[in-house]
Design a protein around this motif. Sequence first.
Motif, PDB file in Angstrom:
ATOM      1  N   GLN A 145      78.109  61.700  33.544  1.00 17.44           N
ATOM      2  CA  GLN A 145      77.199  62.960  33.776  1.00 17.44           C
ATOM      3  C   GLN A 145      76.637  63.517  32.659  1.00 17.44           C
ATOM      4  O   GLN A 145      75.339  63.708  32.738  1.00 17.44           O
ATOM      5  CB  GLN A 145      78.158  63.818  34.690  1.00 17.44           C
ATOM      6  N   LEU A 146      77.303  63.491  31.540  1.00 18.19           N
ATOM      7  CA  LEU A 146      76.810  64.029  30.354  1.00 18.19           C
ATOM      8  C   LEU A 146      75.607  63.099  29.882  1.00 18.19           C
ATOM      9  O   LEU A 146      74.653  63.514  29.197  1.00 18.19           O
ATOM     10  CB  LEU A 146      77.709  63.997  29.282  1.00 18.19           C
ATOM     11  N   ALA A 147      75.925  61.629  29.799  1.00 16.78           N
ATOM     12  CA  ALA A 147      74.806  60.898  29.610  1.00 16.78           C
ATOM     13  C   ALA A 147      73.586  61.044  30.460  1.00 16.78           C
ATOM     14  O   ALA A 147      72.317  61.027  29.886  1.00 16.78           O
ATOM     15  CB  ALA A 147      75.242  59.326  29.824  1.00 16.78           C
ATOM     16  N   ASN A 148      73.674  61.094  31.707  1.00 14.13           N
ATOM     17  CA  ASN A 148      72.437  61.393  32.649  1.00 14.13           C
ATOM     18  C   ASN A 148      72.039  62.914  32.071  1.00 14.13           C
ATOM     19  O   ASN A 148      70.755  62.872  32.241  1.00 14.13           O
ATOM     20  CB  ASN A 148      73.068  61.352  33.917  1.00 14.13           C
ATOM     21  N   LEU A 149      72.541  63.853  31.950  1.00 15.33           N
ATOM     22  CA  LEU A 149      72.028  64.871  31.359  1.00 15.33           C
ATOM     23  C   LEU A 149      71.032  64.772  30.265  1.00 15.33           C
ATOM     24  O   LEU A 149      69.755  65.333  29.952  1.00 15.33           O
ATOM     25  CB  LEU A 149      73.040  66.286  31.346  1.00 15.33           C
ATOM     26  N   ILE A 150      71.461  64.139  29.176  1.00 17.60           N
ATOM     27  CA  ILE A 150      70.762  63.755  28.096  1.00 17.60           C
ATOM     28  C   ILE A 150      69.763  63.159  28.306  1.00 17.60           C
ATOM     29  O   ILE A 150      68.521  63.176  27.770  1.00 17.60           O
ATOM     30  CB  ILE A 150      71.789  62.840  26.824  1.00 17.60           C
ATOM     31  N   PHE A 151      69.746  62.004  29.440  1.00 20.83           N
ATOM     32  CA  PHE A 151      68.538  61.350  29.547  1.00 20.83           C
ATOM     33  C   PHE A 151      67.549  61.988  30.347  1.00 20.83           C
ATOM     34  O   PHE A 151      66.235  61.936  29.908  1.00 20.83           O
ATOM     35  CB  PHE A 151      69.063  60.070  30.475  1.00 20.83           C
ATOM     36  N   GLY A 152      67.768  62.574  31.629  1.00 21.53           N
ATOM     37  CA  GLY A 152      66.862  63.335  32.296  1.00 21.53           C
ATOM     38  C   GLY A 152      67.387  64.218  33.174  1.00 21.53           C
ATOM     39  O   GLY A 152      66.798  64.552  34.374  1.00 21.53           O
ATOM     40  N   TYR A 199      68.186  67.457  33.167  1.00 18.83           N
ATOM     41  CA  TYR A 199      68.005  68.907  33.024  1.00 18.83           C
ATOM     42  C   TYR A 199      66.743  69.352  32.237  1.00 18.83           C
ATOM     43  O   TYR A 199      66.182  68.284  31.576  1.00 18.83           O
ATOM     44  CB  TYR A 199      69.033  69.660  32.558  1.00 18.83           C
ATOM     45  N   PHE A 200      66.294  70.181  32.183  1.00 16.57           N
ATOM     46  CA  PHE A 200      64.913  70.569  31.488  1.00 16.57           C
ATOM     47  C   PHE A 200      65.089  70.182  29.851  1.00 16.57           C
ATOM     48  O   PHE A 200      63.905  69.730  29.456  1.00 16.57           O
ATOM     49  CB  PHE A 200      64.491  71.832  31.519  1.00 16.57           C
ATOM     50  N   HIS A 216      63.154  64.001  37.065  1.00 15.27           N
ATOM     51  CA  HIS A 216      64.479  64.159  37.192  1.00 15.27           C
ATOM     52  C   HIS A 216      65.445  63.196  37.487  1.00 15.27           C
ATOM     53  O   HIS A 216      64.933  62.171  38.238  1.00 15.27           O
ATOM     54  CB  HIS A 216      64.670  65.432  38.220  1.00 15.27           C
ATOM     55  N   SER A 217      66.562  63.216  36.841  1.00 15.59           N
ATOM     56  CA  SER A 217      67.494  62.173  37.202  1.00 15.59           C
ATOM     57  C   SER A 217      68.813  62.861  37.689  1.00 15.59           C
ATOM     58  O   SER A 217      69.155  64.077  37.183  1.00 15.59           O
ATOM     59  CB  SER A 217      67.723  61.262  36.153  1.00 15.59           C
ATOM     60  N   GLY A 218      69.718  62.284  38.822  1.00 10.84           N
ATOM     61  CA  GLY A 218      70.955  62.861  38.998  1.00 10.84           C
ATOM     62  C   GLY A 218      71.698  61.810  39.601  1.00 10.84           C
ATOM     63  O   GLY A 218      71.491  60.655  40.234  1.00 10.84           O
ATOM     64  N   ILE A 219      73.168  62.035  39.708  1.00 12.18           N
ATOM     65  CA  ILE A 219      73.912  61.061  40.385  1.00 12.18           C
ATOM     66  C   ILE A 219      74.222  61.602  41.818  1.00 12.18           C
ATOM     67  O   ILE A 219      74.272  62.940  42.042  1.00 12.18           O
ATOM     68  CB  ILE A 219      75.375  61.108  39.637  1.00 12.18           C
ATOM     69  N   GLU A 220      74.004  60.707  42.919  1.00 12.69           N
ATOM     70  CA  GLU A 220      74.314  61.127  44.209  1.00 12.69           C
ATOM     71  C   GLU A 220      75.336  60.310  44.720  1.00 12.69           C
ATOM     72  O   GLU A 220      75.551  59.281  44.680  1.00 12.69           O
ATOM     73  CB  GLU A 220      72.642  60.619  44.810  1.00 12.69           C
ATOM     74  N   HIS A 221      76.131  61.259  45.379  1.00 18.05           N
ATOM     75  CA  HIS A 221      77.495  60.618  45.838  1.00 18.05           C
ATOM     76  C   HIS A 221      77.589  60.533  47.552  1.00 18.05           C
ATOM     77  O   HIS A 221      76.814  61.673  47.917  1.00 18.05           O
ATOM     78  CB  HIS A 221      78.676  61.644  45.503  1.00 18.05           C
ATOM     79  N   SER A 222      78.026  59.663  48.007  1.00 15.65           N
ATOM     80  CA  SER A 222      78.192  59.773  49.509  1.00 15.65           C
ATOM     81  C   SER A 222      79.735  59.164  49.644  1.00 15.65           C
ATOM     82  O   SER A 222      80.322  58.496  48.505  1.00 15.65           O
ATOM     83  CB  SER A 222      77.315  58.684  49.982  1.00 15.65           C
ATOM     84  N   VAL A 223      80.067  59.140  50.773  1.00 10.37           N
ATOM     85  CA  VAL A 223      81.557  58.623  50.963  1.00 10.37           C
ATOM     86  C   VAL A 223      81.251  56.981  50.688  1.00 10.37           C
ATOM     87  O   VAL A 223      82.644  56.396  50.320  1.00 10.37           O
ATOM     88  CB  VAL A 223      81.950  58.873  52.600  1.00 10.37           C
ATOM     89  N   ALA A 224      80.475  56.271  50.931  1.00 12.88           N
ATOM     90  CA  ALA A 224      80.337  54.839  50.744  1.00 12.88           C
ATOM     91  C   ALA A 224      80.226  54.477  49.288  1.00 12.88           C
ATOM     92  O   ALA A 224      80.486  53.226  49.231  1.00 12.88           O
ATOM     93  CB  ALA A 224      79.330  54.369  51.721  1.00 12.88           C
ATOM     94  N   GLY A 225      79.580  55.356  48.546  1.00  8.77           N
ATOM     95  CA  GLY A 225      79.413  55.273  47.062  1.00  8.77           C
ATOM     96  C   GLY A 225      78.583  55.975  46.384  1.00  8.77           C
ATOM     97  O   GLY A 225      78.193  57.038  47.082  1.00  8.77           O
ATOM     98  N   SER A 226      78.367  55.731  45.124  1.00 10.83           N
ATOM     99  CA  SER A 226      77.376  56.606  44.201  1.00 10.83           C
ATOM    100  C   SER A 226      76.506  55.931  43.734  1.00 10.83           C
ATOM    101  O   SER A 226      76.444  54.641  43.112  1.00 10.83           O
ATOM    102  CB  SER A 226      78.383  57.385  43.324  1.00 10.83           C
ATOM    103  N   VAL A 227      75.425  56.507  43.394  1.00 12.99           N
ATOM    104  CA  VAL A 227      74.148  55.927  42.738  1.00 12.99           C
ATOM    105  C   VAL A 227      73.457  56.966  41.863  1.00 12.99           C
ATOM    106  O   VAL A 227      73.194  58.112  42.038  1.00 12.99           O
ATOM    107  CB  VAL A 227      73.302  55.316  43.663  1.00 12.99           C
ATOM    108  N   LEU A 228      72.907  56.551  40.647  1.00 13.82           N
ATOM    109  CA  LEU A 228      72.028  57.350  39.837  1.00 13.82           C
ATOM    110  C   LEU A 228      70.589  57.074  40.043  1.00 13.82           C
ATOM    111  O   LEU A 228      70.019  55.822  39.723  1.00 13.82           O
ATOM    112  CB  LEU A 228      72.609  57.001  38.309  1.00 13.82           C
ATOM    113  N   VAL A 229      69.917  58.046  40.423  1.00 15.19           N
ATOM    114  CA  VAL A 229      68.443  57.787  40.729  1.00 15.19           C
ATOM    115  C   VAL A 229      67.589  58.750  39.977  1.00 15.19           C
ATOM    116  O   VAL A 229      67.820  60.024  39.679  1.00 15.19           O
ATOM    117  CB  VAL A 229      68.273  58.431  42.338  1.00 15.19           C
TER     118      VAL A 229
END
Length: 214
Positions: free
Chosen positions: A45-52, A54-55, A74-87
Motif C-alpha cells: 500500500q505504501l509503495a503504491n502511494l509513492i507510485f501513483g 495519491y496526488f 491514479h493507482s489503487g489496490i482493488e479487493h474482492s473475495v476471490a482475490g486482489s489486484v493493483l490497477v
Amino acid sequence: AELPATPPLEPGPLLLVDRPGSVQSSLRIALPAVSRTDPDHAPLQLANLIFGGYFSSRWVENIREDKGYTYGPHSGIEHSVAGSVLVASAEVATEVTGPALLETTYELGRLASLPPKPEELEQARQYALGTLQLGMSTQAGLAALTSAYAGNGLRLDFLAEYAARLAKASIDDVARAGARYLAPARAAIVVLGDAERVTQGLAALTTVHTEPKQ
C-alpha cells in the motif's frame, strides 16, 4: 459460498482495443496484489502511494504536473473475495499515448528497482494513516469500512492492527514490495484508443495485440 481464487495475472502483449477517431486513450495497467491480511499488504500500500496512489505521487508528478499528459492518473489496490489486484488508470490525449506509457513503465521500474527516499516513505505513511483515521470519523465512513472488512471476514479491530503495520513498515519492506509487485514485467496492459494513431508509438515500447474496432 467458497469462491475459487482468481488466477494469477498473465503478462503478455499489450492489448490495444481499437476505437477509431478517439481523441483520448484509456490506459489500464493491472499488477499483482495481496489480500488485506497478507503481511505484504501494508508495504505494498505504501509503495503504491509513492507510485501513483495519491496526488503527491511520482506518477502524478511526472505525467500530470511535469508533462501535462493527463489530468488525473491514479493507482489503487482493488479487493474482492476471490482475490486482489493493483490497477493503474489514466486517460491521456491520443498523441501522447506512447510517451505516457513510457513514463508509466519508467516510474514502475524505478520503484521496483530502487528503494524510496525516506521522506517519500514518511509522507506516504502519514497520508495512509491520516486517511485511515478520516475513514472512521463519520457514520458513513465507518459503515463503509465495516462492510468492506466484513466481506473479507474481518472485524473492525483489524484497523488497529493494520495501522500498526503501516507505522512499522521500513524502507526495506517497501522496496521488497515494489520489486515483487510493481515490476513492469509483471503487468497486464490494456489501451483503448485510435489504433491507427497510437500503434506505432506503442509498438516501439512493447509487443502489441490489436482487438477489432469498437
